[in-house]
Design an enzyme around this catalytic site. Structure first.
Site, PDB file in Angstrom:
ATOM      1  CE  LYS A   1      31.771  25.974  24.435  1.00 45.27           C
ATOM      2  NZ  LYS A   1      32.554  26.691  25.429  1.00 45.27           N
TER       3      LYS A   1
ATOM      4  NE  ARG B   1      32.844  29.394  32.179  1.00 47.66           N
ATOM      5  CZ  ARG B   1      32.745  29.015  30.900  1.00 47.66           C
ATOM      6  NH1 ARG B   1      31.591  29.140  30.252  1.00 47.66           N
ATOM      7  NH2 ARG B   1      33.787  28.531  30.253  1.00 47.66           N
TER       8      ARG B   1
HETATM    9  C1  LIG Z   1      33.310  27.527  24.935  1.00 50.61           C
HETATM   10  C2  LIG Z   1      34.668  27.866  25.315  1.00 50.61           C
HETATM   11  C3  LIG Z   1      35.532  28.424  24.361  1.00 50.61           C
HETATM   12  C4  LIG Z   1      35.104  28.762  22.954  1.00 50.61           C
HETATM   13  O1  LIG Z   1      34.146  29.795  22.963  1.00 50.61           O
HETATM   14  P1  LIG Z   1      33.585  30.426  21.596  1.00 50.61           P
HETATM   15  O2  LIG Z   1      32.790  31.589  22.048  1.00 50.61           O
HETATM   16  O3  LIG Z   1      32.769  29.370  20.946  1.00 50.61           O
HETATM   17  O4  LIG Z   1      34.751  30.832  20.786  1.00 50.61           O
HETATM   18  C5  LIG Z   1      36.834  28.698  24.768  1.00 50.61           C
HETATM   19  N1  LIG Z   1      37.240  28.420  26.019  1.00 50.61           N
HETATM   20  C6  LIG Z   1      36.438  27.885  26.965  1.00 50.61           C
HETATM   21  C7  LIG Z   1      36.978  27.620  28.324  1.00 50.61           C
HETATM   22  C8  LIG Z   1      35.127  27.593  26.642  1.00 50.61           C
HETATM   23  O5  LIG Z   1      34.332  27.054  27.567  1.00 50.61           O
END
Ligand SMILES: *Cc1c(COP(=O)(O)O)cnc(C)c1O
Length: 361
Positions: free
Chosen positions: A37, A132
């Site tokens: 992402k 969240r």
């Molecule tokens: C963004 C996200 C991740 C990955 O997070 P990082 O800190 O980039 O490893 C994993 N799970 C969810 C639900 C996320 O929104």
């Protein structure tokens, strides 16, 4: 499009970083869903992660998953953010599975999957403290009863997310709460959950310590792969590269100027007061880079050529002001300055249409 500002993306370093993290996790029975992402679902980066041994890819936005699919990625891709009701069809078409917490959404996913004569896989998100997304453990019975009869979805796992919004750290206690809730869910649904997804990059320190409880078998990792750092303290992860992404910008002015503004000074256009250091006469460079590209506190100049130390003083929409100290023969108009980025900086540079992405393959 001009070459600067640019973002140099070193795909081999991303593969190498993935490999280190995948091996670290594998030695504790955990597989890695690599998260794209922060790079807008960039297919080249996704492929580099798969080459490094990631079991699957994951992204928060269905557009990014569509982008990966259209580039020919056929491996499993998981949607991290609970689907919007208005995107259900794309979710069923493009993602192998999605993280979910709302019965209404799962109901619609189920209906749509049946229309396509398929079943959509689902990981149920449990909120173990981050406030969240996710179902509170106390509400799992009610939710499970609501989704039990849905024929178009297959619940294959339970998961949680931590250290993102509230900064709650993963601990054996909240991981065990996830496991207990998952067992309860299995009991009500009468099925085995294949995936217990413990969280994001913040889980790596726990994995290192070997304190992740037995049963947690997946982490979804983005930031630590891309930047090679632990997210709690920013420390480098042994064996990984911290410079898989380098931002470049070009100097458009270099002059010796005083460090104190001259005239009556008020707030600047961003509602802040500018510098008020002691008066110094320094070389100040202006890079053709601004807040439309990256926030100034997210970039770290790599200017140590000829031992010249460069500081970022501040930035407006299109100008970033750099302090080169008292002497510079090395840098002038036209010089390209290189910067390291933190996570918000990477997000901004990837999403700014002004920053040209260049791949080192
Ligand atoms: C963004 C996200 C991740 C990955 O997070 P990082 O800190 O980039 O490893 C994993 N799970 C969810 C639900 C996320 O929104």
């Amino acid at each position: 499009m001009t070459a600067n500002p640019g973002l140099l993306i070193d795909l081999q370093k991303i593969t190498a970083n993935t490999r280190v993290i995948v091996q670290k996790c594998a030695s504790h029975g955990i597989n890695v869903a690599a998260v794209t992402k922060a790079v807008c679902g960039d297919p080249k980066v996704g492929r580099a992660m798969l080459e490094g041994g990631a079991a699957a890819l994951a992204d928060a936005r269905i557009q990014n998953i569509k982008r990966l699919r259209q580039a020919g990625v056929t491996e499993p891709v998981m949607l991290l953010r609970s689907p919007m009701l208005s995107e259900i069809e794309d979710v069923v078409k493009y993602s192998s599975l999605s993280l979910n917490s709302e019965p209404e959404v799962m109901d619609r996913l189920s209906e749509c999957a049946l229309d396509y004569a398929t079943r959509h896989e689902v990981i149920i998100m449990i909120d173990v403290g981050e406030i969240r997304e996710g179902i509170l453990p106390a509400d799992i019975f009610k939710t499970a009863e609501q989704i039990k009869a849905l024929k178009g979805i297959r619940v294959i796992g339970a998961g949680t997310n931590l250290a993102c919004y509230s900064g709650v750290r993963p601990t054996p206690k909240n991981m065990n709460l996830l496991l207990e809730t998952a067992r309860e869910l299995e009991g009500i649904l009468g099925c085995n959950l294949r995936i217990i997804s413990g969280g994001n990059s913040s889980g790596l320190e726990m994995i290192n310590k070997g304190s992740v409880p037995q049963g947690i078998n997946q982490f979804r990792i983005g930031e630590s792969i891309l930047l090679g750092r632990y997210i709690s303290n920013g420390e480098p992860i042994g064996g990984t590269n911290q410079d898989a992404f380098i931002l470049t910008a070009e100097l458009i002015e270099m002059k010796e100027k005083p460090s104190l503004p001259m005239g009556e000074v008020g707030k600047n256009v961003f509602g802040e007061y500018a510098e008020n250091n002691e008066l110094q006469l320094h070389y100040r460079g202006i890079a053709a880079l601004g807040r439309q590209d990256v926030p100034p506190d997210s970039i770290l100049p790599l200017g140590l050529r000829n031992n010249i130390h460069i500081d970022v003083i501040g930035a407006t929409s299109d100008h970033t002001v750099l302090d080169f100290g008292e002497e510079t023969r090395t840098f002038g108009v036209g010089s390209e300055i290189r910067f390291n980025l933190d996570y918000p900086g990477l997000l901004a540079a990837m999403t700014s249409p002004y920053v040209k992405k260049k791949y080192l393959e």
